[in-house]
Design a protein around this motif. Structure first.
Motif, short mmCIF file in Angstrom:
data_model
loop_
_atom_site.label_atom_id
_atom_site.label_comp_id
_atom_site.label_asym_id
_atom_site.label_seq_id
_atom_site.Cartn_x
_atom_site.Cartn_y
_atom_site.Cartn_z
N ARG A 1 0.80 -1.23 0.00
CA ARG A 1 0.00 0.00 0.00
C ARG A 1 0.82 1.27 0.00
NH1 ARG A 1 -3.82 -1.17 5.01
NH2 ARG A 1 -2.02 -2.42 5.68
N LEU A 2 2.14 1.16 0.17
CA LEU A 2 2.98 2.36 0.28
C LEU A 2 4.10 2.38 -0.74
CD1 LEU A 2 3.26 2.36 4.20
CD2 LEU A 2 1.70 3.73 2.81
N VAL A 3 3.91 1.72 -1.86
CA VAL A 3 4.97 1.60 -2.86
C VAL A 3 5.45 2.98 -3.30
CG1 VAL A 3 5.52 0.83 -5.20
CG2 VAL A 3 4.20 -0.65 -3.66
N GLU A 4 6.76 3.18 -3.20
CA GLU A 4 7.44 4.40 -3.66
C GLU A 4 7.11 5.63 -2.83
OE1 GLU A 4 9.98 4.58 -5.98
OE2 GLU A 4 9.77 2.43 -5.63
N ARG A 5 6.39 5.49 -1.73
CA ARG A 5 6.16 6.64 -0.85
C ARG A 5 7.40 6.86 0.02
NH1 ARG A 5 0.22 8.33 0.84
NH2 ARG A 5 -0.81 7.82 -1.12
N ALA B 1 8.97 1.56 11.44
CA ALA B 1 9.80 1.68 10.24
C ALA B 1 9.81 0.38 9.43
CB ALA B 1 11.22 2.07 10.64
N LYS B 2 9.99 -0.75 10.11
CA LYS B 2 10.05 -2.03 9.41
C LYS B 2 8.71 -2.35 8.74
CE LYS B 2 13.47 -3.76 12.70
NZ LYS B 2 13.69 -4.65 13.87
N ALA B 3 7.62 -2.02 9.41
CA ALA B 3 6.30 -2.30 8.84
C ALA B 3 6.02 -1.44 7.61
CB ALA B 3 5.22 -2.07 9.90
N LEU B 4 6.40 -0.16 7.69
CA LEU B 4 6.19 0.72 6.54
C LEU B 4 7.04 0.27 5.35
CD1 LEU B 4 6.21 4.11 8.49
CD2 LEU B 4 4.21 3.01 7.46
N ALA B 5 8.27 -0.15 5.63
CA ALA B 5 9.14 -0.66 4.55
C ALA B 5 8.55 -1.90 3.91
CB ALA B 5 10.53 -0.94 5.10
N SER B 6 7.95 -2.76 4.72
CA SER B 6 7.37 -4.00 4.19
C SER B 6 6.19 -3.72 3.26
CB SER B 6 6.93 -4.92 5.33
OG SER B 6 5.75 -4.44 5.96
N GLU B 7 5.62 -2.52 3.38
CA GLU B 7 4.52 -2.11 2.50
C GLU B 7 5.03 -1.33 1.28
OE1 GLU B 7 1.32 -2.74 2.49
OE2 GLU B 7 1.14 -3.81 4.40
N GLY B 8 6.37 -1.31 1.09
CA GLY B 8 6.93 -0.72 -0.12
C GLY B 8 7.45 0.69 0.01
N VAL C 1 -0.28 2.18 9.07
CA VAL C 1 -0.20 2.04 7.61
C VAL C 1 -1.42 2.69 6.96
CG1 VAL C 1 -0.20 0.39 5.70
CG2 VAL C 1 1.26 -0.01 7.70
N PHE C 2 -2.58 2.51 7.54
CA PHE C 2 -3.79 3.16 7.04
C PHE C 2 -3.63 4.67 6.98
CE2 PHE C 2 -7.85 5.17 8.44
CZ PHE C 2 -8.57 5.03 7.25
N LEU C 3 -3.11 5.26 8.07
CA LEU C 3 -2.98 6.72 8.13
C LEU C 3 -1.90 7.25 7.19
CD1 LEU C 3 -3.40 7.34 11.97
CD2 LEU C 3 -5.06 7.84 10.16
N ALA C 4 -0.89 6.43 6.90
CA ALA C 4 0.19 6.86 6.00
C ALA C 4 -0.13 6.61 4.53
CB ALA C 4 1.48 6.13 6.36
N SER C 5 -1.17 5.85 4.27
CA SER C 5 -1.49 5.45 2.90
C SER C 5 -2.58 6.33 2.29
CB SER C 5 -1.96 3.99 2.87
OG SER C 5 -3.29 3.89 3.36
N GLY C 6 -2.84 6.11 1.02
CA GLY C 6 -3.91 6.83 0.35
C GLY C 6 -5.29 6.42 0.81
N GLU C 7 -5.39 5.33 1.57
CA GLU C 7 -6.69 4.87 2.04
C GLU C 7 -7.35 5.86 2.99
OE1 GLU C 7 -5.90 1.08 3.73
OE2 GLU C 7 -5.19 0.21 1.84
#
Length: 252
Positions: free
Chosen positions: A3-7, A23-30, A228-234
């Motif tokens: 959900r965070l590819v290239e962000r 940090a590790k979780a956000l990286a795992s989402e791209g 991840v929800f709050l950092a993503s476009g969702e």
């Protein structure tokens, strides 16, 4: 699909504990990560690189505006932008529980300087990049203690109450620029620093768990879904909000 590819996402206070888990979780989402802490968060960065992620890691004191501005400028230059900021750095795990009469003016000022002004400095530093993009996501870390009025930690609770207020005010100011800002408010989460602090042992933790609808310890991974929800476009049509993640101790 990630959900965070290239962000490009900045995480402060990422050397250990909850910040490292974020940090590790956000990286795992791209996401492309930029990490900072008082000492270089190299261990966290190495773990992300080992998993195939992209990461920049620097030492940075978030209470020093020139250092924070320089870090943000480097992130924008190296990663091509700054899509999100996670304001995690704060004083908490090493604080001792004490009555308001026992909190010194110096300790009060230190907590406010890091937890409130440090958050402000980081927001201010990413504004130029986010305004140029016409887009940005800021996730401030508040605390469920704000909604409980938790005793014996007045300086910490007051600092996190300020973060909720700051979030609401900034949301009004920067919404027209396409920038969203929300709060994640965890309950007592058993990070390494909290587990090492004897003030957070025994009956206090037991009472906290007993107050929850979901009666167990909270661990850093419990916060990842909301982050991840709050950092993503969702969550692009959300701003100025606070999401409490504490197993239902607070129903906010």
């Amino acid at each position: 699909m990630a959900r965070l590819v290239e962000r490009s996402i900045i995480v402060t206070g990422a050397a250990q504990g909850i910040g490292a888990a974020y940090a590790k979780a956000l990286a795992s989402e791209g996401a492309k990560l930029a990490l900072c802490d008082l000492a270089p968060p190299d261990e966290t960065a190495d773990a992300i690189r080992s998993a195939g992620g992209t990461v920049l890691a620097r030492a940075c004191d978030i209470t020093q505006p020139a250092a924070v501005a320089a870090f943000a400028a480097e992130v924008e230059r190296e990663h091509g932008g700054i899509q999100a900021l996670v304001n995690n750095a704060a004083l908490f795990g090493n604080l001792a529980l004490k009555s308001l009469e026992d909190i010194t003016s110096e300790e009060w000022d230190q907590v406010m300087r890091v937890n409130v002004r440090g958050t402000f400095e980081c927001i201010k530093a990413v504004m130029p990049a986010m305004r140029r993009q016409g887009y940005g996501k800021i996730v401030n870390i508040a605390s469920a203690t704000v909604f409980k009025g938790a005793p014996m930690m007045l300086h910490y609770v007051a600092s996190k109450g300020a973060i909720v207020a700051l979030t609401r005010s900034v949301a009004r100011e920067v919404g027209d620029a396409g920038i969203r800002i929300n709060c994640l408010a965890p309950g007592l989460t058993m990070s390494a620093n909290v587990e090492a602090n004897q003030d957070w042992a025994g009956r206090i933790v037991e009472a906290n768990i007993a107050s929850r609808c979901l009666k167990r310890d909270a661990v850093p991974d419990d916060l990842i879904g909301a982050l991840v929800f709050l950092a993503s476009g969702e969550s692009d049509f959300m701003t100025g909000q606070t999401i409490v993640v504490d197993g239902g101790s607070v129903t906010h």
